[in-house]
Design a protein around this motif. Structure first.
Motif, mmCIF file in Angstrom:
data_model
loop_
_atom_site.group_PDB
_atom_site.id
_atom_site.type_symbol
_atom_site.label_atom_id
_atom_site.label_comp_id
_atom_site.label_asym_id
_atom_site.label_seq_id
_atom_site.Cartn_x
_atom_site.Cartn_y
_atom_site.Cartn_z
ATOM 1 N N ASP A 192 -47.237 19.258 16.076
ATOM 2 C CA ASP A 192 -46.900 20.570 16.629
ATOM 3 C C ASP A 192 -45.979 21.345 15.680
ATOM 4 O OD1 ASP A 192 -47.164 22.514 18.613
ATOM 5 O OD2 ASP A 192 -45.185 22.002 19.414
ATOM 6 N N ARG A 227 -51.211 25.050 19.881
ATOM 7 C CA ARG A 227 -50.230 23.976 20.049
ATOM 8 C C ARG A 227 -50.841 22.732 19.427
ATOM 9 N NH1 ARG A 227 -49.156 20.393 23.972
ATOM 10 N NH2 ARG A 227 -50.837 21.141 25.300
ATOM 11 N N ASP A 238 -55.610 21.398 17.437
ATOM 12 C CA ASP A 238 -54.903 22.453 18.172
ATOM 13 C C ASP A 238 -55.435 22.549 19.594
ATOM 14 O OD1 ASP A 238 -53.932 22.948 15.671
ATOM 15 O OD2 ASP A 238 -55.376 24.565 15.266
ATOM 16 N N ARG A 252 -46.872 25.092 14.291
ATOM 17 C CA ARG A 252 -46.048 26.318 14.331
ATOM 18 C C ARG A 252 -46.003 26.979 12.959
ATOM 19 N NH1 ARG A 252 -42.954 26.171 19.086
ATOM 20 N NH2 ARG A 252 -43.209 24.120 20.015
#
Lengths: 116, 899
Positions: B315, B335, B139, B319
């Protein structure tokens, strides 16, 4: 006999090698002088070449390992380098002879067709 | 086949030619004798026979030459001949030869040494199978942070991504290794069972651990080749042996190959010596721990999947993960991303190596130009010889061949010497290099490097022989011969070529001069930085308390109190303390925080470094108090939480106000951590390195763990179990090492101390990269300047020689000596001015390249440029002074008689 037949001829590339190999194969070990003499005999003195011209051909053949030179005494007790044909030289001679015959035949046929 | 045989026989002939030549002579002689004999038999007299034989044989010398041509390889023969000539010529001018070879050796040597660094660090593949498929995955939090993951995410990414054929999570950590030899702190990594298969590396002994072992929290370990060698003397029956990590028993199951290193750390420091299953604990997977991005993941791309596809896939999963964040961290935005493993490893040093390689290439270029100038000068001196030879029918290609052979002979001798230099330089440089360079172990001289040097030599040789060949090509037969002894006017046609070469040298030297000026200024500025503490008379030592022996806060507290008490009472010790982070050495922990009164809706994630301290830390480290007070023994677990902040933090959090008495707490606004009151403000210390900006920092007393952990039940270990012992002494700190060790040993004989060093040493390690850069660039510059001096001197001196007659005529016509000297000096200064103009333009264009290495210095600093140009001009004048003096002392009567 026309005058053209007595004019000395230029040797074709590779011809000298063949002649030397052939001479050594039929007559056994020979030194350079004997080879040169033989050359003049068979050509009926048509081949006009300095005897020194022989040496490049001899060194070429030796580098190919087709002939091998050893020092020995002549009948008159002179020392000379005697060249003998090797096994691979014999093989090369057969190869060359075949090639030459085919070539000669081809040229002969070609010349025969020509209207005289 | 026969052709090959003939070729070898000819090749052999090159070396045994004398024998063949003798044999031929003998054979010809014998032939002539035989001919003679025959002629005599035909009745000729002896003399007649000899002449006839010679006539029949033909020219003996021609025959010999024909024989020679037939038996030799012509071009090779000529090359050997050229080589012999070249050697003879070079031997005749040893000064020239030695100069050229040394210049080339220096140029090729440095370039080769540099190339071996680059080869070892950047070009050699990572020690894994198909390393190009390997990526790091994780991340992005805000910006500038590394790719990390939380403990929970290891499982989530593994399950939900589709772009990877295999993946695994890991976390570096250190263990206290005991049992057998002296206890030591070893770097290690906790791995999921997927890591070894992902990297595709097999153990050389035993096996790797399995998923079952990881799930069942089995205490097994795979050890490194170096640990196996150093501690177990390559015991082939090591598998199944017992090893004690943090005083807990593990069994060794395998040994990894020598080349294996993972995680790929910077340099030798922190390289993992063993690997154990990650076996995440329930605490690590709990909601409370989900805010900790202390784990990493490595993955292998599926065939045909591109980097961007993998990043998208990651990604997408990120999420998904974000939607399921527990309330405590729901405000955090992440992200998902991937990054090639290789890039992460070498990215940090790429600009440094590129800049160094650039500098080295420049030095090589200068060396080449210099050699070219020297060869050119020689060529011009030999113009008459060329002219005569060309007139006698020598082909230009023959002269070019000669010059090429000479150039190559010089450059290859230079390369040999250069490789020797490089080998020595690499050995020395490995000690000098910052230990933070990655993969420093793989740097060595090898075949690739040697090949590189050889190619370099060939290129140099060709380049250097071009100039003289060019001069020879321009030789006009008639003019050269007509010129007689006076070579003056003619050689002027090459003057522009010489000037161009030297101008380019000066240009290059000036570019390096400005760059090194900027580096030196930066280094000076870094040394002048006030670190915010006093590093003299301070000794530090790292330690880590194993959780088996120190399972509770109580046990850690007992250790802390005992060790500080003991140290304080030692003679010569002024102050003793424990801290979790040292200043100016990197590795400080950071935490988010919430200032009292900050509106919850507007809260943004911001980080500040923190250190947990015990004892008289500020006094021991010499950090001055600006306002308020230090911690006191009264700031215990039951008193109200207190903190000390640094000036930066005080300024950022409470601009224009007095920070004393203000409150903040760790973590985001939703975290139920207790408010801590600021009781003191101390000076800023640089957290990472002296040339890095100051950062916000706060200090917490060890006795109040709740400030950082919230209130937890008494059984959990919340006190820091690792840190640095810090002591300030009256004596030089080096003399305190034994005392420190015995004091710690009296409290826990098994406890290992790591990185026992003075604070000055610790800082010097952090400063090493800049020191190294500065040292190198300055060394290059000095080299470039020396080469430039040689170049300018050679050209000016040569032109003075050529103009002797012109000068003599001038003097005969009444020119003053001073005037003549000035004339020569000006010619040198003119070259310098041209070179400086181009050099300044070049530096301006290249300034972007070095900007990132500078500290508080602009690469466009006018002062640096001015000084550099002045130095350059001074050097040019110095180099021209000797020839100028020679010109001024010309005696017109003598010089003119020579015409």
């Amino acid at each position: 006999m026309s005058s053209g037949d007595t004019e000395p001829i230029q040797l074709l590339q590779g011809t000298l090698d063949l002649i030397i190999l052939r001479t050594l194969a039929t007559m056994g070990p020979r030194h350079a002088y004997q080879i040169a003499t033989r050359l003049q005999q068979i050509s009926d003195r048509l081949l006009n070449l300095n005897q020194g011209t022989l040496y490049p051909a001899l060194v070429r053949l030796e580098q190919h390992r087709w002939i091998k030179g050893t020092w020995a005494q002549t009948e008159n007790n002179r020392e000379a380098k005697f060249y003998a044909i090797t096994k691979s030289g014999q093989k090369a001679l057969n190869e060359e002879t075949r090639r030459w015959r085919r070539m000669a035949g081809l040229v002969e046929r070609l010349l025969g067709e020509e209207p005289s | 086949m026969a052709h090959l045989r003939r070729f070898f026989s000819k090749l052999l002939g090159l070396f045994s030619d004398n024998h063949v030549e003798g044999e031929l002579k003998r054979e010809i002689a014998s032939h002539l004798v035989l001919l003679e004999d025959d002629f005599k038999l035909k009745g000729m007299s002896e003399d007649e026979a000899r002449i006839a034989a010679k006539r029949a044989y033909g020219g003996v010398e021609q025959a010999k030459q024909l024989h020679r041509d037939e038996r030799s390889i012509l071009w090779l023969e000529q090359t050997v001949q050229n080589l012999r000539y070249a050697v003879r010529r070079l031997r005749r001018s040893p000064g020239f030869t030695i100069t050229v070879v040394l210049i080339l050796a220096a140029g090729i040597g440095t370039t080769t040494a540099m190339f071996s660094l680059i080869d070892g660090i950047l070009l050699r593949p990572l020690p894994f199978s198909q390393p190009d498929q390997l990526v790091l995955l994780g991340d992005h939090l805000g910006k500038g942070l590394d790719l990390g993951v939380t403990a929970r995410e290891i499982g989530e990414y593994s399950d939900a991504t589709g772009a990877f054929s295999s993946l695994g999570g890991y976390a570096p950590r250190t263990y206290e290794l005991s049992g057998g030899a002296t206890p030591e702190v070893v770097h290690a990594a906790r791995l999921t069972a997927g890591v070894f298969p992902t990297l595709g590396v097999q153990p050389i002994l035993g096996r790797i651990f399995t998923q079952q072992e990881e799930d069942a929290h089995q205490p097994v370990a795979v050890i490194s080749y170096s640990l196996w060698t150093n501690r177990y003397h390559r015991d082939p029956r090591i598998a199944g042996s017992i090893i004690e990590l943090d005083r807990k028993v593990y069994s060794i199951v395998g040994v990894m190959p020598r080349s294996f290193e993972f995680p790929l750390f910077a340099g030798n420091l922190g390289q993992a010596q063993l690997w154990v299953p990650v076996s995440l604990t329930p605490e690590e997977l709990s909601d409370e721990a989900t805010g900790s991005w202390g784990y990493h993941m490595v993955a292998r791309l599926r065939d045909g999947i591109s980097l961007s596809q993998a990043a998208q896939d990651t990604d997408r999963v990120a999420r998904q993960i974000m939607r399921n964040f527990p309330a405590g961290i729901s405000a955090i935005q992440i992200r998902g991303d991937v990054m090639p493993l290789r890039e992460q490893t070498v990215a940090s040093v790429q600009p440094l190596l590129r800049a160094l390689f650039f500098a080295v290439s420049v030095v090589l270029l200068i060396a080449c130009v210099n050699v070219a100038v020297l060869l050119l000068v020689r060529a011009i001196q030999r113009r008459r010889e060329y002219a005569v030879r060309l007139a006698l029918g020598a082909r230009f290609s023959a002269i070019f061949g000669e010059s090429l052979v000479e150039g190559l002979l010089l450059s290859i001798s230079g390369a040999m010497l250069g490789i020797l230099f490089a080998a020595i330089a690499i050995r020395t440089a490995l000690h000098l290099l910052p230990q933070s360079l990655p993969r420093i172990d793989s740097v060595s001289m090898n075949a690739t490097v040697a090949l590189f040097a050889l190619l370099l030599a060939l290129a140099t040789g060709i380049f250097c022989s071009l100039a003289p060949a060019f001069a020879a090509a321009q030789t006009s037969l008639l003019d050269s011969l007509k010129e007689g002894t006076s070579t003056g006017s003619q050689a002027k046609s090459h003057a522009w070529l010489r000037s161009a070469l030297v101008t380019s040298e000066i240009t290059i030297a000036l570019v390096l001069l400005t760059a090194s000026g900027a580096f030196l200024r930066s280094y000076q500025k870094m040394l002048a930085v006030d670190p915010g503490f006093r590093s003299d008379h301070v000794l530090v030592a790292g330690y880590q308390l194993p959780s088996n022996q120190y399972p509770t806060n109580g046990s850690i507290e007992i250790f802390n109190r005992a060790v500080i008490e003991r140290l304080r009472n030692e003679p010569g010790v002024n102050d003793a303390a424990i801290t979790t982070a040292l200043p100016a050495s990197g590795g400080s922990a950071a935490s988010g925080y919430t200032v009292e009164g900050e509106p919850v809706s507007k809260w943004k994630l911001k980080f500040a470094n923190f250190a947990i301290i015990y004892g008289d830390y500020f006094r021991a480290m010499g950090i001055p108090l600006i306002e308020g007070r230090y911690f006191t023994p009264d700031d215990g677990p039951d008193s109200p939480p207190v903190v000390i902040v640094n000036q930066s933090m005080a300024k950022h959090c409470w601009p224009g106000q007095n920070a004393i008495g203000k409150r903040f707490h760790a973590g985001n606004p939703r975290r139920p951590y207790p408010w801590a009151t600021v009781v003191g403000v101390v000076a800023d210390t640089k957290p990472d390195s002296l040339d890095q900006p100051s950062a916000d920092q706060w200090y917490v007393p060890t006795e109040q763990p709740a400030t950082l952990n919230g209130s937890v039940d008494g059984g959990t270990r919340t006190l820091p179990a690792s840190g640095y012992l810090t002591l300030r002494s009256v004596q030089p700190p080096e003399q305190m090492i034994h005392l420190l060790r015995s004091a710690v040993g009296s409290i826990d004989p098994l406890l290992a101390l790591s990185e026992v060093q003075t604070m000055d040493e610790a800082i010097s390690k952090v400063e090493a990269p800049r020191r190294f850069n500065t040292f190198f660039i300055t060394a290059f510059t000095v080299g470039a300047l020396v080469l430039a001096i040689t170049g300018i001197y050679a050209v000016v001196a040569f032109s003075v020689t050529l103009r002797t007659q012109e000068i003599a005529i001038r003097m005969a016509l009444g020119a003053q000596r001073l005037h003549i000297a000035r004339l020569v000096l000006f010619s040198g200064a003119k070259l310098a001015l041209f070179g400086c103009t181009f050099g300044v333009v070049g530096s301006l264009m290249l300034s972007r390249l070095i900007r990132s290495f500078l500290f508080e210095v602009s690469p466009l600093d006018p002062a640096i440029y001015t000084v550099s140009v002045l130095i350059m001009i001074a050097i040019a004048l110095l180099a021209s002074a000797l020839p100028a003096n020679r010109a001024a002392s010309t005696r017109p009567t003598e010089a003119l008689r020579l015409i």
